[in-house]
Design a protein around this motif. Structure first.
Motif, PDB file in Angstrom:
ATOM      1  N   VAL A   1       0.846  -1.201   0.000  1.00 47.24           N
ATOM      2  CA  VAL A   1       0.000   0.000   0.000  1.00 47.24           C
ATOM      3  C   VAL A   1       0.879   1.247   0.000  1.00 47.24           C
ATOM      4  N   LYS A   2       1.918   1.236   0.819  1.00 48.11           N
ATOM      5  CA  LYS A   2       2.831   2.382   0.889  1.00 48.11           C
ATOM      6  C   LYS A   2       3.623   2.563  -0.408  1.00 48.11           C
ATOM      7  N   SER A   3       3.726   1.490  -1.198  1.00 44.99           N
ATOM      8  CA  SER A   3       4.541   1.512  -2.423  1.00 44.99           C
ATOM      9  C   SER A   3       3.686   1.486  -3.684  1.00 44.99           C
ATOM     10  N   ASP A   4       2.400   1.856  -3.553  1.00 44.23           N
ATOM     11  CA  ASP A   4       1.482   1.847  -4.706  1.00 44.23           C
ATOM     12  C   ASP A   4       1.426   0.479  -5.379  1.00 44.23           C
ATOM     13  N   PHE A   5       1.484  -0.542  -4.554  1.00 41.93           N
ATOM     14  CA  PHE A   5       1.412  -1.943  -4.997  1.00 41.93           C
ATOM     15  C   PHE A   5       2.478  -2.297  -6.024  1.00 41.93           C
ATOM     16  N   ASP A   6       3.644  -1.671  -5.897  1.00 41.86           N
ATOM     17  CA  ASP A   6       4.821  -2.010  -6.697  1.00 41.86           C
ATOM     18  C   ASP A   6       5.655  -2.977  -5.863  1.00 41.86           C
ATOM     19  N   ILE A   7       5.823  -4.201  -6.345  1.00 45.12           N
ATOM     20  CA  ILE A   7       6.412  -5.271  -5.546  1.00 45.12           C
ATOM     21  C   ILE A   7       7.847  -4.981  -5.111  1.00 45.12           C
ATOM     22  N   ARG A   8       8.683  -4.538  -6.022  1.00 46.92           N
ATOM     23  CA  ARG A   8      10.106  -4.379  -5.695  1.00 46.92           C
ATOM     24  C   ARG A   8      10.353  -3.359  -4.580  1.00 46.92           C
ATOM     25  N   PRO A   9       9.808  -2.143  -4.661  1.00 42.07           N
ATOM     26  CA  PRO A   9      10.017  -1.232  -3.538  1.00 42.07           C
ATOM     27  C   PRO A   9       9.348  -1.712  -2.264  1.00 42.07           C
ATOM     28  N   ALA A  10       8.231  -2.445  -2.401  1.00 42.16           N
ATOM     29  CA  ALA A  10       7.542  -2.951  -1.210  1.00 42.16           C
ATOM     30  C   ALA A  10       8.440  -3.899  -0.421  1.00 42.16           C
ATOM     31  N   VAL A  11       9.205  -4.732  -1.123  1.00 43.91           N
ATOM     32  CA  VAL A  11      10.128  -5.636  -0.435  1.00 43.91           C
ATOM     33  C   VAL A  11      11.153  -4.825   0.366  1.00 43.91           C
ATOM     34  N   LEU A  12      11.658  -3.762  -0.227  1.00 53.00           N
ATOM     35  CA  LEU A  12      12.643  -2.924   0.463  1.00 53.00           C
ATOM     36  C   LEU A  12      12.019  -2.164   1.636  1.00 53.00           C
ATOM     37  N   VAL A  13      10.741  -1.808   1.515  1.00 52.36           N
ATOM     38  CA  VAL A  13      10.044  -1.139   2.615  1.00 52.36           C
ATOM     39  C   VAL A  13       9.934  -2.091   3.808  1.00 52.36           C
ATOM     40  N   VAL A  14       9.615  -3.345   3.552  1.00 56.61           N
ATOM     41  CA  VAL A  14       9.571  -4.327   4.634  1.00 56.61           C
ATOM     42  C   VAL A  14      10.935  -4.434   5.316  1.00 56.61           C
ATOM     43  N   LYS A  15      11.987  -4.273   4.520  1.00 55.05           N
ATOM     44  CA  LYS A  15      13.354  -4.377   5.053  1.00 55.05           C
ATOM     45  C   LYS A  15      13.789  -3.122   5.798  1.00 55.05           C
ATOM     46  N   GLY A  16      12.880  -2.124   5.905  1.00 56.57           N
ATOM     47  CA  GLY A  16      13.181  -0.962   6.734  1.00 56.57           C
ATOM     48  C   GLY A  16      13.401   0.352   6.011  1.00 56.57           C
ATOM     49  N   HIS A  17      13.291   0.370   4.690  1.00 56.99           N
ATOM     50  CA  HIS A  17      13.487   1.609   3.938  1.00 56.99           C
ATOM     51  C   HIS A  17      12.178   2.371   3.781  1.00 56.99           C
ATOM     52  N   THR A  18      12.250   3.667   3.635  1.00 51.06           N
ATOM     53  CA  THR A  18      11.066   4.450   3.282  1.00 51.06           C
ATOM     54  C   THR A  18      10.763   4.189   1.801  1.00 51.06           C
ATOM     55  N   PRO A  19       9.516   4.415   1.369  1.00 51.45           N
ATOM     56  CA  PRO A  19       9.197   4.235  -0.058  1.00 51.45           C
ATOM     57  C   PRO A  19      10.103   5.044  -0.973  1.00 51.45           C
ATOM     58  N   ALA A  20      10.407   6.283  -0.595  1.00 55.12           N
ATOM     59  CA  ALA A  20      11.268   7.128  -1.422  1.00 55.12           C
ATOM     60  C   ALA A  20      12.679   6.551  -1.500  1.00 55.12           C
ATOM     61  N   ARG A  21      13.191   6.088  -0.353  1.00 55.52           N
ATOM     62  CA  ARG A  21      14.527   5.507  -0.329  1.00 55.52           C
ATOM     63  C   ARG A  21      14.561   4.212  -1.137  1.00 55.52           C
ATOM     64  N   ALA A  22      13.494   3.442  -1.035  1.00 52.20           N
ATOM     65  CA  ALA A  22      13.409   2.190  -1.790  1.00 52.20           C
ATOM     66  C   ALA A  22      13.486   2.452  -3.292  1.00 52.20           C
ATOM     67  N   GLN A  23      12.765   3.470  -3.753  1.00 48.05           N
ATOM     68  CA  GLN A  23      12.796   3.810  -5.179  1.00 48.05           C
ATOM     69  C   GLN A  23      14.179   4.274  -5.605  1.00 48.05           C
ATOM     70  N   LYS A  24      14.847   5.021  -4.740  1.00 49.82           N
ATOM     71  CA  LYS A  24      16.187   5.514  -5.059  1.00 49.82           C
ATOM     72  C   LYS A  24      17.168   4.350  -5.192  1.00 49.82           C
ATOM     73  N   ILE A  25      17.097   3.415  -4.269  1.00 47.07           N
ATOM     74  CA  ILE A  25      17.996   2.259  -4.314  1.00 47.07           C
ATOM     75  C   ILE A  25      17.743   1.429  -5.564  1.00 47.07           C
ATOM     76  N   LEU A  26      16.481   1.246  -5.906  1.00 46.05           N
ATOM     77  CA  LEU A  26      16.155   0.501  -7.121  1.00 46.05           C
ATOM     78  C   LEU A  26      16.682   1.215  -8.359  1.00 46.05           C
ATOM     79  N   GLY A  27      16.592   2.532  -8.354  1.00 44.03           N
ATOM     80  CA  GLY A  27      17.123   3.296  -9.468  1.00 44.03           C
ATOM     81  C   GLY A  27      18.619   3.108  -9.618  1.00 44.03           C
ATOM     82  N   LEU A  28      19.319   3.083  -8.498  1.00 46.73           N
ATOM     83  CA  LEU A  28      20.763   2.889  -8.508  1.00 46.73           C
ATOM     84  C   LEU A  28      21.137   1.447  -8.874  1.00 46.73           C
TER      85      LEU A  28
END
Length: 295
Positions: free
Chosen positions: A255-282
Motif C-alpha cells: 500500500v505504501k509503495s502503490d502496490f509495486d512489488i520491488r520497492p515494497a520488499v525494500l520497505v519491509v526491510k526498513g526503507h522508506t518508499p522514497a529511499r526504496a525507489q532511489k535504491i532501485l534506481g541505482l
C-alpha cells in the motif's frame, strides 16, 4: 521456390475423410513437433536474448515486426510484457503489417507492402539503441524483410525467427533462429505448427530478456503490475515470501509503495518508499542487487 511451410505431406493424404480421433491425433502430433522444434535452438535464443537485453538495458526499445499469423503472435507477446514484467509500453513497439484493426483483405495484402515497412521504421525513428525481433514463417515476407533490412542499416540489434531453413530473414538478421516445425498437417496453414513454434520461442526469448533486466527474483514476477484482485493477492504472497514477513506486513508495504512489488520488499526491510525507489534506481531496477546495496 516455395518454402517448406508450403510443402504437401503425403502422410496426410485423405485427411478430410479421416475419423475424428485420427484427425485430432494428427493435429496434436503436429503441435508436439512444433514445440519440440524450439529445443535445438535454445543456444540461438540465448544469444538473441543477450543482444536484446544489452540494447534495452541501455534505454532502447523492443520492436516486434511481423505480418499475418506471425504478426499477431508477436503482438500477443509484446502485449503481455507490461502486465507480467512491468516493462513500459513506451519501450515496446509492434509493427504489424496492416494493423490489428484492418479488414481481412487489407491485413493479408499488407504483408507485401515494403513501402509501409519503410515508413514505419522511419516514423518510429528506429536507431542503434533498439532491438528488433522479426518473425515470418516462410522467412521471406516482403514487409518483414524490408523492416529488418532497414532496422539493421540503422544499427539496431536484429533477430530473425522463421520456420524455413532457406528464409532470407535468417541471412539478414544479426541473430537468426530457425524453427524446424514444418511441414504443416494442413498444408500451408502456418497458424498451426509454425505459429505454435513461434509462440513458444517468443515466450522463452522474452522471458529470458526480462530476467536479464532484473524483472524476476527467483521464479517470482517482481515486475508484475498488480492491477486486479487476483494479482494484488499474488503480490502480497510474493512480497511476503521474498521479505520473509507475514502477509499483513507485506500488504502494508505494498500500500505504501502503490502496490509495486520491488520497492515494497525494500520497505519491509526498513526503507522508506522514497529511499526504496532511489535504491532501485541505482540498481537498474534489479531487486536482488537492490537488496545487496550498501551506501
Amino acid at each position: 521456390m516455395a518454402s517448406r511451410t508450403e510443402d504437401f505431406d503425403s502422410r496426410f493424404a485423405g485427411l478430410d475423410q479421416w475419423s475424428d480421433a485420427d484427425f485430432l491425433m494428427a493435429l496434436w502430433e503436429g503441435q508436439m513437433r512444433a514445440v519440440a522444434s524450439v529445443g535445438p535452438v535454445l543456444e540461438d535464443l540465448a544469444t538473441a536474448a543477450d543482444g536484446i537485453a544489452r540494447r534495452l538495458g541501455g534505454g532502447g526499445r523492443l520492436v516486434y515486426v511481423g505480418a499475418g499469423t506471425s504478426g499477431t503472435v508477436a503482438w500477443q507477446d509484446a502485449k503481455e510484457l507490461g502486465g507480467t514484467f512491468g516493462w513500459p509500453e513506451e519501450h515496446t513497439i509492434v509493427m504489424l503489417a496492416g494493423g490489428l484493426q484492418s479488414a481481412p483483405n487489407e491485413f493479408n495484402s499488407a504483408e507485401d507492402d515494403i513501402d509501409l515497412a519503410a515508413r514505419e521504421i522511419s516514423q518510429h525513428n528506429i536507431s542503434d539503441k533498439d532491438a528488433i525481433i522479426a518473425i515470418a514463417a516462410s522467412g521471406m515476407t516482403p514487409y518483414t524483410l524490408r523492416a529488418l533490412e532497414l532496422a539493421r542499416e540503422r544499427g539496431a540489434f536484429t533477430v530473425g525467427i522463421c520456420n524455413n531453413p532457406d528464409g532470407s530473414l535468417l541471412k539478414i538478421a544479426e541473430s537468426g533462429v530457425f524453427l524446424d516445425s514444418s511441414p504443416e498437417v494442413v498444408a500451408g496453414s502456418t497458424r498451426m505448427g509454425a505459429g505454435t513454434a513461434q509462440k513458444a520461442a517468443l515466450n522463452i526469448l522474452s522471458t529470458l530478456v526480462m530476467n536479464k533486466l532484473g524483472r524476476l527474483f527467483d521464479n517470482l514476477m517482481v515486475g508484475m503490475r498488480a492491477e486486479n484482485i487476483k494479482l494484488r493477492d499474488r503480490a502480497v504472497r510474493i512480497v511476503a515470501r521474498i521479505a520473509s514477513c507475514n502477509e499483513e506486513q507485506a500488504k502494508d508495504a505494498l500500500v505504501k509503495s502503490d502496490f509495486d512489488i520491488r520497492p515494497a520488499v525494500l520497505v519491509v526491510k526498513g526503507h522508506t518508499p522514497a529511499r526504496a525507489q532511489k535504491i532501485l534506481g541505482l540498481s537498474n531496477g534489479n531487486l536482488r542487487a537492490a537488496l545487496e546495496y550498501r551506501d
